[in-house]
Design an enzyme around this catalytic site. Structure first.
Site, mmCIF file in Angstrom:
data_model
loop_
_atom_site.group_PDB
_atom_site.id
_atom_site.type_symbol
_atom_site.label_atom_id
_atom_site.label_comp_id
_atom_site.label_asym_id
_atom_site.label_seq_id
_atom_site.Cartn_x
_atom_site.Cartn_y
_atom_site.Cartn_z
ATOM 1 C CE LYS A 85 -4.452 -1.540 1.686
ATOM 2 N NZ LYS A 85 -4.318 -2.958 2.054
ATOM 3 C CD GLU A 107 -11.640 5.204 1.997
ATOM 4 O OE1 GLU A 107 -11.154 4.069 2.165
ATOM 5 O OE2 GLU A 107 -11.444 5.878 0.989
ATOM 6 C CB SER A 374 -0.079 -8.149 -1.191
ATOM 7 O OG SER A 374 -0.874 -9.003 -0.397
HETATM 8 C C1 PLP Z 1 -5.079 -3.964 1.529
HETATM 9 C C2 PLP Z 1 -4.373 -5.219 1.226
HETATM 10 C C3 PLP Z 1 -4.752 -6.050 0.152
HETATM 11 C C4 PLP Z 1 -5.951 -5.788 -0.721
HETATM 12 O O1 PLP Z 1 -5.891 -4.624 -1.491
HETATM 13 P P1 PLP Z 1 -5.653 -4.645 -3.056
HETATM 14 O O2 PLP Z 1 -5.972 -3.242 -3.462
HETATM 15 O O3 PLP Z 1 -6.574 -5.633 -3.653
HETATM 16 O O4 PLP Z 1 -4.243 -4.996 -3.293
HETATM 17 C C5 PLP Z 1 -3.998 -7.178 -0.112
HETATM 18 N N1 PLP Z 1 -2.935 -7.510 0.662
HETATM 19 C C6 PLP Z 1 -2.551 -6.760 1.707
HETATM 20 C C7 PLP Z 1 -1.379 -7.194 2.520
HETATM 21 C C8 PLP Z 1 -3.250 -5.586 2.029
HETATM 22 O O5 PLP Z 1 -2.852 -4.853 3.078
#
Ligand code: PLP
Length: 392
Positions: A85, A107, A374
């Site tokens: 993010k 938000e 992610s």
């Molecule tokens: C917020 C988040 C997501 C989901 O958000 P996307 O916009 O779909 O990438 C996925 N993995 C993690 C670790 C997150 O914090």
């Protein structure tokens, strides 16, 4: 004049008239700075020095042996604040600075996007307000504290279900009132144009690095790229570099919750077309168009909408979307922790579980798979300990 912001028939701008000038101003600034040398040099500086890019593309040897495929992990979990993010909040924060904005708003549901915005607010010296439903505040006290330590004000939203969708409405109301001075920092590839395109752009650094890294390591492209999909930003970030490579399968793992017929967050699998938060996409809704409560064991996949570009990738068949149930994601969480010593976020665990399913198909034996990791799982330890019956 602003573009229509369409991906096929999806996307667009479905907002009150009052917001159109703000979206026009944002689009103009984004188009001006996205190829601007000074802007990009500065962004690259913060991405590397503050956030820790480039992230490695790690060959997961133990898991590869176990699953009979070659598995690489794109290590977004190693970034500052523990997830992808930050790529987007740094990009939009810097853009807000170049636009002369004086304040950030955002938000947040579980708090991850709130934290990524709060640290950027501190870094660039913006007063920052984050709207959060009071029910979410109650559940996520430590994340509220993290934001407050970075100097962000967390504003409690008491309306409706007191969760993310009510916080989004409140943030939009604030933006309409303070549009001259304030940038609304949206956290995924959702919302009205130009957000889906802009957030994808700031996340595309994941794909650019990955493509170069896999060619260095394997001297060829991967057979499949797998990422989890909430709003869709980490997935589009990594998919973006492979969209034109028709032989690379792109697979999105959705939050399948309790499974078919049960509560879930698998918008592309179980949803229908509708308008949510400013754009046309797939949406989880009932026959009257009432938005359903999404559910997933991971807060980041617990959203009843999905970015419009994913809807187009689904209907054109360029990407496939697979619902992963909560219990499968928990297995993915354990699998990666045990075999590689890497504790993934529960969101990312959906992608790991999806890779396991893919690898188990006989026709996929020996293939090269990239999993976008992610985020890291520290934030999820209390949920996992409950699910596994461990007293924490
Ligand atoms: C917020 C988040 C997501 C989901 O958000 P996307 O916009 O779909 O990438 C996925 N993995 C993690 C670790 C997150 O914090």
């Amino acid at each position: 004049m602003i573009k229509d912001g369409k991906f096929g028939k999806y996307g667009g701008i479905f907002v009150p008239e009052l917001l159109i000038p703000a979206l026009e101003e944002l689009e103009a600034a984004f188009l001006k700075y996205k190829d601007h040398t000074k802007f990009n040099n500065e962004l690259e500086y913060y991405l590397s020095e503050f956030a820790g890019r480039p992230t490695s593309l790690y060959y997961a040897k133990n898991l590869s042996v176990k699953l009979g495929c070659k598995i690489y992990l794109k290590r977004e979990d190693l970034l500052h604040t523990g997830a992808h993010k930050i790529n987007n909040t740094l990009g939009q924060g810097l853009l807000a600075k170049y636009m002369g904005k004086e304040r950030l708003i955002a938000e947040t549901g579980a708090g991850q996007h709130g934290i990524a915005t709060a640290v950027v607010g501190a870094l660039f010296g913006f007063p920052t307000d984050v709207y959060m439903g009071s029910a979410d505040i109650e559940r996520q006290k430590l994340n509220v504290l993290r934001m407050e330590l970075s100097g962000t004000r967390v504003l409690s939203v008491e309306s409706g279900s007191k969760t993310l969708k009510d916080a989004i409405n409140q943030a939009l109301r604030d933006w309409i009132t303070n549009v001259e001075t304030t940038h609304y920092l949206i956290g995924s590839t959702v919302g009205p144009h130009p957000y889906p395109e802009m957030v994808k752009h700031f996340q595309s650094v994941i794909g650019l690095e990955t493509r170069q890294q896999i060619i260095e390591k394997e001297e060829k492209l991967p057979d499949a790229v797998i990422a989890c999909v909430g709003g869709g930003s980490n997935a589009l970030g990594i998919f973006s570099a492979f969209l034109n490579d028709k032989n690379v399968e792109l697979i999105g793992a959705e939050g399948g919750g309790d499974g078919p017929g049960g509560r879930n967050g698998a918008t592309l699998t179980y949803g229908t077309e509708g308008v949510l938060h400013g754009s046309l996409s797939f949406v989880l809704q009932d026959h009257d168009g009432q938005i359903s409560e999404a559910h997933s064991v991971s807060a980041g996949l617990d959203y009843p909408g999905v970015g419009p570009e994913h809807s187009q990738l689904k209907v054109t068949g360029r990407a496939k979307y697979v619902p992963i149930m909560d219990k499968e994601a928990l297995r993915g969480f354990e699998l990666l922790s045990k075999y590689e010593g890497i504790i993934p976020a529960l969101e990312s665990s959906h992608a790991v579980a999806c890779a396991e399913k893919y690898a188990k198909k006989p026709e996929n034996k020996g293939k090269t798979i990239i999993v976008n990791l992610s985020g890291r799982g520290d934030k999820d330890m209390h949920i996992v300990s409950q699910k596994m019956g461990v007293k924490a």
